[in-house]
Design a protein around this motif. Structure first.
Motif, PDB file in Angstrom:
ATOM      1  N   LEU A   1       0.825  -1.208   0.000  1.00  0.00           N
ATOM      2  CA  LEU A   1       0.000   0.000   0.000  1.00  0.00           C
ATOM      3  C   LEU A   1       0.859   1.257   0.000  1.00  0.00           C
ATOM      4  O   LEU A   1       0.570   2.214  -0.715  1.00  0.00           O
ATOM      5  CB  LEU A   1      -0.920   0.012   1.227  1.00  0.00           C
ATOM      6  CG  LEU A   1      -1.993  -1.062   1.286  1.00  0.00           C
ATOM      7  CD1 LEU A   1      -2.637  -1.094   2.662  1.00  0.00           C
ATOM      8  CD2 LEU A   1      -3.031  -0.858   0.198  1.00  0.00           C
ATOM      9  N   LEU A   2       1.912   1.244   0.807  1.00  0.00           N
ATOM     10  CA  LEU A   2       2.734   2.438   0.961  1.00  0.00           C
ATOM     11  C   LEU A   2       3.796   2.572  -0.123  1.00  0.00           C
ATOM     12  O   LEU A   2       3.911   3.625  -0.757  1.00  0.00           O
ATOM     13  CB  LEU A   2       3.402   2.442   2.339  1.00  0.00           C
ATOM     14  CG  LEU A   2       2.462   2.496   3.537  1.00  0.00           C
ATOM     15  CD1 LEU A   2       3.267   2.517   4.824  1.00  0.00           C
ATOM     16  CD2 LEU A   2       1.527   3.696   3.452  1.00  0.00           C
ATOM     17  N   GLU A   3       4.582   1.540  -0.324  1.00  0.00           N
ATOM     18  CA  GLU A   3       5.746   1.634  -1.205  1.00  0.00           C
ATOM     19  C   GLU A   3       5.417   1.485  -2.685  1.00  0.00           C
ATOM     20  O   GLU A   3       6.134   2.012  -3.534  1.00  0.00           O
ATOM     21  CB  GLU A   3       6.793   0.605  -0.790  1.00  0.00           C
ATOM     22  CG  GLU A   3       7.342   0.854   0.595  1.00  0.00           C
ATOM     23  CD  GLU A   3       8.321  -0.208   1.025  1.00  0.00           C
ATOM     24  OE1 GLU A   3       9.126  -0.664   0.190  1.00  0.00           O
ATOM     25  OE2 GLU A   3       8.279  -0.591   2.214  1.00  0.00           O
TER      26      GLU A   3
ATOM     27  N   ALA B   1      -0.367   4.588  14.845  1.00  0.00           N
ATOM     28  CA  ALA B   1       1.061   4.876  15.030  1.00  0.00           C
ATOM     29  C   ALA B   1       1.462   6.117  14.239  1.00  0.00           C
ATOM     30  O   ALA B   1       2.241   6.947  14.721  1.00  0.00           O
ATOM     31  CB  ALA B   1       1.902   3.680  14.610  1.00  0.00           C
ATOM     32  N   LEU B   2       0.933   6.267  13.035  1.00  0.00           N
ATOM     33  CA  LEU B   2       1.244   7.444  12.219  1.00  0.00           C
ATOM     34  C   LEU B   2       0.660   8.715  12.832  1.00  0.00           C
ATOM     35  O   LEU B   2       1.170   9.807  12.607  1.00  0.00           O
ATOM     36  CB  LEU B   2       0.735   7.251  10.786  1.00  0.00           C
ATOM     37  CG  LEU B   2       1.511   6.234   9.959  1.00  0.00           C
ATOM     38  CD1 LEU B   2       0.735   5.861   8.696  1.00  0.00           C
ATOM     39  CD2 LEU B   2       2.898   6.756   9.605  1.00  0.00           C
TER      40      LEU B   2
ATOM     41  N   ILE C   1      10.152   5.429   7.239  1.00  0.00           N
ATOM     42  CA  ILE C   1       9.518   6.596   6.612  1.00  0.00           C
ATOM     43  C   ILE C   1      10.312   7.853   6.940  1.00  0.00           C
ATOM     44  O   ILE C   1      10.623   8.663   6.065  1.00  0.00           O
ATOM     45  CB  ILE C   1       8.044   6.724   7.056  1.00  0.00           C
ATOM     46  CG1 ILE C   1       7.206   5.584   6.446  1.00  0.00           C
ATOM     47  CG2 ILE C   1       7.472   8.084   6.659  1.00  0.00           C
ATOM     48  CD1 ILE C   1       5.806   5.468   7.009  1.00  0.00           C
ATOM     49  N   ALA C   2      10.662   8.021   8.212  1.00  0.00           N
ATOM     50  CA  ALA C   2      11.418   9.200   8.652  1.00  0.00           C
ATOM     51  C   ALA C   2      12.787   9.289   7.974  1.00  0.00           C
ATOM     52  O   ALA C   2      13.264  10.388   7.672  1.00  0.00           O
ATOM     53  CB  ALA C   2      11.581   9.188  10.169  1.00  0.00           C
ATOM     54  N   ASN C   3      13.395   8.135   7.705  1.00  0.00           N
ATOM     55  CA  ASN C   3      14.719   8.104   7.073  1.00  0.00           C
ATOM     56  C   ASN C   3      14.666   8.110   5.549  1.00  0.00           C
ATOM     57  O   ASN C   3      15.696   7.965   4.896  1.00  0.00           O
ATOM     58  CB  ASN C   3      15.500   6.868   7.545  1.00  0.00           C
ATOM     59  CG  ASN C   3      15.883   6.952   8.992  1.00  0.00           C
ATOM     60  OD1 ASN C   3      15.913   8.022   9.582  1.00  0.00           O
ATOM     61  ND2 ASN C   3      16.175   5.809   9.595  1.00  0.00           N
TER      62      ASN C   3
ATOM     63  N   ASP D   1       6.218  10.066   2.690  1.00  0.00           N
ATOM     64  CA  ASP D   1       6.372  10.731   3.983  1.00  0.00           C
ATOM     65  C   ASP D   1       5.214  10.324   4.898  1.00  0.00           C
ATOM     66  O   ASP D   1       4.318   9.589   4.498  1.00  0.00           O
ATOM     67  CB  ASP D   1       6.466  12.249   3.818  1.00  0.00           C
ATOM     68  CG  ASP D   1       5.206  12.878   3.240  1.00  0.00           C
ATOM     69  OD1 ASP D   1       4.132  12.230   3.200  1.00  0.00           O
ATOM     70  OD2 ASP D   1       5.279  14.036   2.806  1.00  0.00           O
ATOM     71  N   ARG D   2       5.259  10.799   6.115  1.00  0.00           N
ATOM     72  CA  ARG D   2       4.266  10.402   7.122  1.00  0.00           C
ATOM     73  C   ARG D   2       2.844  10.805   6.714  1.00  0.00           C
ATOM     74  O   ARG D   2       1.896  10.041   6.919  1.00  0.00           O
ATOM     75  CB  ARG D   2       4.653  11.023   8.457  1.00  0.00           C
ATOM     76  CG  ARG D   2       4.100  10.329   9.638  1.00  0.00           C
ATOM     77  CD  ARG D   2       4.708  10.927  10.911  1.00  0.00           C
ATOM     78  NE  ARG D   2       4.136  10.305  12.059  1.00  0.00           N
ATOM     79  CZ  ARG D   2       4.832   9.710  13.004  1.00  0.00           C
ATOM     80  NH1 ARG D   2       6.137   9.679  12.949  1.00  0.00           N
ATOM     81  NH2 ARG D   2       4.234   9.167  14.024  1.00  0.00           N
TER      82      ARG D   2
END
Length: 129
Positions: free
Chosen positions: A38-40, A75-76, A95-97, A104-105
């Motif tokens: 979903l994210l990447e 968590a996000l 995500i932060a790195n 991004d968040r």
């Protein structure tokens, strides 16, 4: 051969087969891969196919994927309890790195919330489905 699967190292292209004995974390891993897709890869829920062998395993997988999405969403948002979960903590760190394919968040939260809104379209089935 005993080989540990590195969840964040699994390629997200092509078909992946996860095969292991009972109680080894297959469902946990599939839930994590679902979130990563979903994210990447910016896939929608309906574009991901997850298949299990029994109706009971499929029902559990569907419930646990939804639970994982809800946990990641919290968590996000910054919920400390959800952020303490090892998967969530690692995901947020990545995500932060900038290790999460340019997500991004804020974008991650949007994608997870969309997945939750569309979850009824999830293709999580038994081999009979």
């Amino acid at each position: 051969m005993n080989r540990s699967l590195e969840l964040f190292g699994v390629p997200l292209a092509g078909a992946q087969l996860i095969e292991a004995s009972a109680g080894t974390g297959k469902t946990w891993t599939i839930c994590g891969l679902f979130v990563r897709l979903l994210l990447e890869r910016a896939l929608r829920v309906r574009e991901i196919l997850a298949v299990s062998f029994t109706n009971a395993a499929t029902a559990e997988l569907k419930a646990r994927v939804r639970d994982r999405l809800e946990s990641v969403s919290r968590a996000l948002e910054g919920d400390p309890a959800s952020g303490a979960d090892p998967f969530n903590a690692d995901l947020i760190r990545r995500i932060a790195n900038g290790e999460c394919a340019g997500v991004d968040r804020v974008r991650a939260r949007e994608r997870i919330d969309l997945a939750l809104a569309e979850f009824d379209e999830a293709s999580i089935h038994t081999i009979h489905g």
